[in-house]
Design an enzyme around this catalytic site. Structure first.
Site, PDB file in Angstrom:
ATOM      1  N   THR A 176       0.879  -1.168   0.000  1.00 13.12           N
ATOM      2  CA  THR A 176       0.000   0.000   0.000  1.00 13.12           C
ATOM      3  C   THR A 176       0.917   1.217   0.000  1.00 13.12           C
ATOM      4  OG1 THR A 176      -1.698  -1.167   1.249  1.00 13.12           O
ATOM      5  CG2 THR A 176      -1.847   1.223   1.201  1.00 13.12           C
ATOM      6  N   TYR A 206       0.528  -4.610   7.127  1.00 10.31           N
ATOM      7  CA  TYR A 206      -0.694  -5.244   7.610  1.00 10.31           C
ATOM      8  C   TYR A 206      -1.070  -6.378   6.666  1.00 10.31           C
ATOM      9  CZ  TYR A 206      -3.207  -2.339   4.158  1.00 10.31           C
ATOM     10  OH  TYR A 206      -3.649  -1.732   3.006  1.00 10.31           O
ATOM     11  N   THR A 274      -0.336  -9.778   1.848  1.00 11.15           N
ATOM     12  CA  THR A 274       0.514  -8.858   2.596  1.00 11.15           C
ATOM     13  C   THR A 274       0.365  -7.449   2.039  1.00 11.15           C
ATOM     14  OG1 THR A 274       2.464  -9.080   1.159  1.00 11.15           O
ATOM     15  CG2 THR A 274       2.204 -10.706   2.934  1.00 11.15           C
ATOM     16  N   GLU A 275       0.569  -6.479   2.900  1.00  8.44           N
ATOM     17  CA  GLU A 275       0.571  -5.065   2.489  1.00  8.44           C
ATOM     18  C   GLU A 275       1.716  -4.363   3.213  1.00  8.44           C
ATOM     19  OE1 GLU A 275      -1.144  -3.719   0.168  1.00  8.44           O
ATOM     20  OE2 GLU A 275      -2.850  -5.073  -0.140  1.00  8.44           O
ATOM     21  N   VAL A 276       2.763  -4.076   2.451  1.00  8.03           N
ATOM     22  CA  VAL A 276       3.937  -3.364   2.964  1.00  8.03           C
ATOM     23  C   VAL A 276       3.795  -1.886   2.614  1.00  8.03           C
ATOM     24  CG1 VAL A 276       6.448  -3.154   2.741  1.00  8.03           C
ATOM     25  CG2 VAL A 276       5.388  -5.405   2.728  1.00  8.03           C
TER      26      VAL A 276
END
Length: 307
Positions: A176, A206, A274-276
């Site tokens: 993100t 998140y 996944t969202e890094v």
């Protein structure tokens, strides 16, 4: 006028884009990096250790992009299977390079314990242009369904189809970014003829769990490993992340299959997206890559321990 108030330069509220607007959008897209140099060369270096397969080709004249997957060299029907996908949104850099880094440095550790399939860059045209959509202004990560109009999504679905129902785990690697708010959500509203409503970008890592098959223990194991590499995103003032309620710290839920998301394609027991956050002042590009790698390893380890 603030950036959040600025109108997108293509289209108008109340009117869905037609071909003229899509052509105008496409004319603005510029090649900024090389899929061949960054991804295909890295995959080729794995040839001596793993099986490589070209599972499709995207023809976007005058360009053509081969799609490659990396497989465990001794695939066994008696072992659980794992899928790692990256670059469904091509601009999300650490997803691509996290998948490649895992394959290069850690995939061999699971020999004899699991069959692993890695598709590191699902959307190469978008990777080169640091873009979310494909050239037809279609989001591949809303297009994983039968008769998909996204060539990227359709190719991955064909790759996975013979193994559907046999995967124990699937982890889909995303980011993100600040450009989600500054460009991509704004473009989405314009494409669909809607008013852009500003949101808030979480500062940190998140996960997105499957609302129809929540696996909180699995998600927590992934977060625990990633927290040693980079920080976990706190909820906003409304207890949400990107507009969705936080079910436990660092986790939100989507109905992934119904939304046509990549995480819904396998029927695996354990899935996550996944969202890094690569734009954080508290994270480096290498940390983002290593966070993806940590997530993959933790997910596989948990799935194998709870098979």
């Amino acid at each position: 006028m603030s950036n959040n108030d600025a109108a997108y330069p293509i289209g108008e509220v109340g009117k869905v884009w037609g071909q003229a607007e899509r052509d105008a959008w496409l004319s603005r897209q510029v090649r900024r990096r090389s899929y061949e140099a960054d991804v295909l060369d890295a995959i080729d270096r794995l040839r001596a250790r793993f099986d490589l397969s070209e599972y499709g080709r995207l023809d976007y004249a005058p360009e053509s992009f081969p799609l490659f997957a990396v497989r465990s060299p001794s695939w066994r029907d008696d072992l659980p299977s794992m899928l790692v996908t990256g670059g469904v949104h091509g601009y999300e850099t650490s997803g691509v390079h996290g998948a490649l880094c895992f394959a290069e440095q850690h995939m061999a550790d699971y020999a004899g314990r699991a069959n692993i399939l890695v598709a590191p860059c699902v959307s190469p045209w978008a990777y080169e242009r640091i873009q979310r959509w494909n050239p037809d202004a279609i989001d591949p990560n809303r297009s994983f369904h039968e008769n998909s109009r996204s060539g990227e999504s359709a190719a991955l679905l064909r790759l996975v189809a013979p193994l559907r129902g046999r995967f124990l785990m699937h982890i889909d690697l995303h980011e993100t970014t600040d450009s989600d708010e500054g460009e991509f959500r704004r473009a989405l509203a314009a494409r669909d003829g809607k008013v852009f409503v500003p949101g808030e970008i979480p500062d940190g890592f998140y996960l997105v769990d499957d609302a129809e098959n929540p696996q909180p223990g699995f998600q927590q194991a992934v977060l625990a490993a990633v927290s040693k590499v980079t920080h976990i995103a706190p909820a906003d003032a409304d207890g949400k992340l990107i507009g969705s309620p936080v079910v436990v710290p660092g986790v939100i839920e989507y109905a992934v299959k119904g939304l046509g998301l990549c995480a819904g394609i396998t029927g695996a027991r354990y899935t996550t997206t996944t969202e890094v956050y690569p734009d954080s002042p508290h994270a480096t590009p290498e940390q983002c890559i290593q966070a993806q790698v940590a997530a993959v390893r933790a997910g596989m380890d948990y799935a194998l321990a709870h098979a």
